[in-house]
Motif scaffolding. Structure first.
Motif, PDB file in Angstrom:
ATOM      1  N   PRO A 190       0.817  -1.217   0.000  1.00  0.00           N
ATOM      2  CA  PRO A 190       0.000   0.000   0.000  1.00  0.00           C
ATOM      3  C   PRO A 190       0.851   1.267   0.000  1.00  0.00           C
ATOM      4  O   PRO A 190       2.004   1.264   0.442  1.00  0.00           O
ATOM      5  N   GLY A 191       0.237   2.364  -0.486  1.00  0.00           N
ATOM      6  CA  GLY A 191       0.925   3.648  -0.496  1.00  0.00           C
ATOM      7  C   GLY A 191      -0.050   4.803  -0.348  1.00  0.00           C
ATOM      8  O   GLY A 191      -1.246   4.614  -0.111  1.00  0.00           O
ATOM      9  N   GLN A 192       0.460   6.021  -0.499  1.00  0.00           N
ATOM     10  CA  GLN A 192      -0.279   7.275  -0.355  1.00  0.00           C
ATOM     11  C   GLN A 192      -0.979   7.338   1.006  1.00  0.00           C
ATOM     12  O   GLN A 192      -0.361   7.104   2.035  1.00  0.00           O
ATOM     13  N   ASP A 193      -2.299   7.642   1.026  1.00  0.00           N
ATOM     14  CA  ASP A 193      -2.992   7.857   2.299  1.00  0.00           C
ATOM     15  C   ASP A 193      -3.078   6.608   3.160  1.00  0.00           C
ATOM     16  O   ASP A 193      -3.416   6.692   4.353  1.00  0.00           O
ATOM     17  N   LEU A 194      -2.807   5.449   2.592  1.00  0.00           N
ATOM     18  CA  LEU A 194      -2.879   4.213   3.366  1.00  0.00           C
ATOM     19  C   LEU A 194      -1.677   4.034   4.291  1.00  0.00           C
ATOM     20  O   LEU A 194      -1.712   3.201   5.199  1.00  0.00           O
ATOM     21  N   GLY A 210     -14.242   2.014  -3.699  1.00  0.00           N
ATOM     22  CA  GLY A 210     -14.124   3.096  -4.651  1.00  0.00           C
ATOM     23  C   GLY A 210     -13.546   2.605  -5.970  1.00  0.00           C
ATOM     24  O   GLY A 210     -13.178   1.435  -6.126  1.00  0.00           O
ATOM     25  N   PHE A 211     -13.458   3.537  -6.939  1.00  0.00           N
ATOM     26  CA  PHE A 211     -12.961   3.229  -8.274  1.00  0.00           C
ATOM     27  C   PHE A 211     -11.705   4.028  -8.570  1.00  0.00           C
ATOM     28  O   PHE A 211     -11.440   5.061  -7.955  1.00  0.00           O
ATOM     29  N   GLY A 212     -10.935   3.535  -9.532  1.00  0.00           N
ATOM     30  CA  GLY A 212      -9.734   4.222  -9.957  1.00  0.00           C
ATOM     31  C   GLY A 212      -9.205   3.604 -11.236  1.00  0.00           C
ATOM     32  O   GLY A 212      -9.949   3.022 -12.019  1.00  0.00           O
ATOM     33  N   THR A 253       3.613  -6.968 -12.322  1.00  0.00           N
ATOM     34  CA  THR A 253       3.359  -5.966 -11.294  1.00  0.00           C
ATOM     35  C   THR A 253       2.216  -5.077 -11.770  1.00  0.00           C
ATOM     36  O   THR A 253       2.202  -4.631 -12.922  1.00  0.00           O
ATOM     37  N   ARG A 254       1.258  -4.843 -10.876  1.00  0.00           N
ATOM     38  CA  ARG A 254       0.126  -3.964 -11.210  1.00  0.00           C
ATOM     39  C   ARG A 254       0.059  -2.837 -10.189  1.00  0.00           C
ATOM     40  O   ARG A 254       0.094  -3.073  -8.981  1.00  0.00           O
ATOM     41  N   MET A 255      -0.041  -1.610 -10.685  1.00  0.00           N
ATOM     42  CA  MET A 255      -0.198  -0.450  -9.815  1.00  0.00           C
ATOM     43  C   MET A 255      -1.639   0.038  -9.870  1.00  0.00           C
ATOM     44  O   MET A 255      -2.208   0.192 -10.951  1.00  0.00           O
ATOM     45  N   TYR A 256      -2.212   0.248  -8.699  1.00  0.00           N
ATOM     46  CA  TYR A 256      -3.562   0.793  -8.574  1.00  0.00           C
ATOM     47  C   TYR A 256      -3.482   2.216  -8.023  1.00  0.00           C
ATOM     48  O   TYR A 256      -2.702   2.489  -7.109  1.00  0.00           O
ATOM     49  N   ASP A 257      -4.316   3.089  -8.564  1.00  0.00           N
ATOM     50  CA  ASP A 257      -4.466   4.440  -8.032  1.00  0.00           C
ATOM     51  C   ASP A 257      -5.963   4.720  -7.978  1.00  0.00           C
ATOM     52  O   ASP A 257      -6.632   4.709  -9.010  1.00  0.00           O
ATOM     53  N   ALA A 258      -6.496   4.938  -6.775  1.00  0.00           N
ATOM     54  CA  ALA A 258      -7.943   5.052  -6.626  1.00  0.00           C
ATOM     55  C   ALA A 258      -8.298   5.913  -5.422  1.00  0.00           C
ATOM     56  O   ALA A 258      -7.452   6.199  -4.570  1.00  0.00           O
ATOM     57  N   GLU A 259      -9.565   6.309  -5.368  1.00  0.00           N
ATOM     58  CA  GLU A 259     -10.131   6.947  -4.184  1.00  0.00           C
ATOM     59  C   GLU A 259     -11.151   6.004  -3.580  1.00  0.00           C
ATOM     60  O   GLU A 259     -12.021   5.494  -4.273  1.00  0.00           O
ATOM     61  N   THR A 260     -11.046   5.743  -2.277  1.00  0.00           N
ATOM     62  CA  THR A 260     -12.049   4.951  -1.588  1.00  0.00           C
ATOM     63  C   THR A 260     -12.698   5.795  -0.503  1.00  0.00           C
ATOM     64  O   THR A 260     -12.105   6.758  -0.007  1.00  0.00           O
ATOM     65  N   SER A 261     -13.905   5.425  -0.146  1.00  0.00           N
ATOM     66  CA  SER A 261     -14.629   6.138   0.907  1.00  0.00           C
ATOM     67  C   SER A 261     -15.511   5.154   1.652  1.00  0.00           C
ATOM     68  O   SER A 261     -15.827   4.072   1.164  1.00  0.00           O
ATOM     69  N   SER A 270     -12.434   7.852   8.325  1.00  0.00           N
ATOM     70  CA  SER A 270     -13.629   7.683   7.506  1.00  0.00           C
ATOM     71  C   SER A 270     -13.643   8.761   6.432  1.00  0.00           C
ATOM     72  O   SER A 270     -12.917   9.745   6.491  1.00  0.00           O
ATOM     73  N   GLY A 271     -14.503   8.577   5.436  1.00  0.00           N
ATOM     74  CA  GLY A 271     -14.526   9.514   4.321  1.00  0.00           C
ATOM     75  C   GLY A 271     -13.557   9.078   3.239  1.00  0.00           C
ATOM     76  O   GLY A 271     -13.135   7.932   3.161  1.00  0.00           O
ATOM     77  N   LYS A 272     -13.170  10.023   2.371  1.00  0.00           N
ATOM     78  CA  LYS A 272     -12.348   9.695   1.215  1.00  0.00           C
ATOM     79  C   LYS A 272     -10.862   9.631   1.547  1.00  0.00           C
ATOM     80  O   LYS A 272     -10.353  10.421   2.335  1.00  0.00           O
ATOM     81  N   THR A 273     -10.196   8.680   0.909  1.00  0.00           N
ATOM     82  CA  THR A 273      -8.730   8.614   0.941  1.00  0.00           C
ATOM     83  C   THR A 273      -8.232   8.371  -0.482  1.00  0.00           C
ATOM     84  O   THR A 273      -8.924   7.758  -1.309  1.00  0.00           O
TER      85      THR A 273
END
Length: 216
Positions: free
Chosen positions: A43-47, A156-158, A181-189, A198-201
């Motif tokens: 995991p990365g970014q807000d996670l 969420g979707f990305g 290797t697969r990279m995902y970039d998404a917003e979940t809420s 809680s809310g968006k990340t």
């Protein structure tokens, strides 16, 4: 999908390989391709730092209308990335552990560069993705399905991008060993699953798998 299921699928594909040898591997390509594998989800970014690297698995199907293009979709999952250590006190069975799972549904296409007469395939591509993080009760036995009123989820979707390589194990049997290797970039809420709010990340994952695939 459990490890036992993945191993069972692998054994079936290996056993089915000789039956498919009547179709030469040297034919430009196999139109239908199925794969399964295991690896790591990072995991990365807000996670971060609330999530950790976790065991991952993948299955998928791709349709290849021409030698250089494949349209595909799959399922990927990981376990305990959120490091959830909660329990639900169920009246009939006592405290049951709550576990966290991550689900990734990628869909899109890839470009394929066949090398060495088709035995080696280098590929890259991308598309859309649906992500879901959820909590589930560890069931007391396979004969019961206990509900979990306190379990939480978010989704969420990305988009996703993939790159990898496959190696044919022989010229006559369309079974390939590969890595991608697969990279995902998404917003979940939704509700907090693990140590995120809680809310968006804004979420990013880098998932790598060793795979076994079979074409026909």
């Amino acid at each position: 999908m459990t490890l036992r299921t993945l191993l069972g699928v692998t054994v079936i594909w290996i056993a089915a390989g000789p039956a498919a040898s009547a179709q030469p591997y040297g034919r430009s390509w196999t139109r239908h391709n199925i794969w399964a594998g295991m690896g790591i989800a990072m995991p990365g970014q807000d996670l971060q730092p609330g999530y950790q690297n976790a065991f991952g698995w993948t299955v998928g199907y791709g349709f290849r209308p021409v030698s250089f293009l494949q349209i595909d979709a799959g399922y990927e999952g990981s376990y305990n990335a959120a490091d959830v250590e909660d329990y639900y006190d169920q009246p009939a069975f006592g405290p049951l552990r709550i576990r966290d799972f991550q689900t990734f549904i990628p869909f899109g296409a890839r470009a394929i560069l066949p090398l060495a007469g088709g035995r080696v395939e280098v590929f890259g591509g991308g598309g859309g993705a649906y992500l879901r993080y959820s909590e589930h009760l560890r069931q007391p036995s396979e004969y019961y399905n206990v509900g979990c009123p306190v379990c939480r989820a978010r989704d969420g979707f990305g988009w996703q991008a993939v790159a990898g390589v496959n190696f044919g194990l022989s010229r006559t049997v369309p079974v390939k060993l590969g890595v991608f290797t697969r990279m995902y970039d998404a917003e979940t809420s939704g509700q907090p699953v693990g140590n995120i709010w809680s809310g968006k990340t804004k979420d990013r994952w880098l998932n790598t798998y060793l795979t076994l695939s079979f074409g026909f």
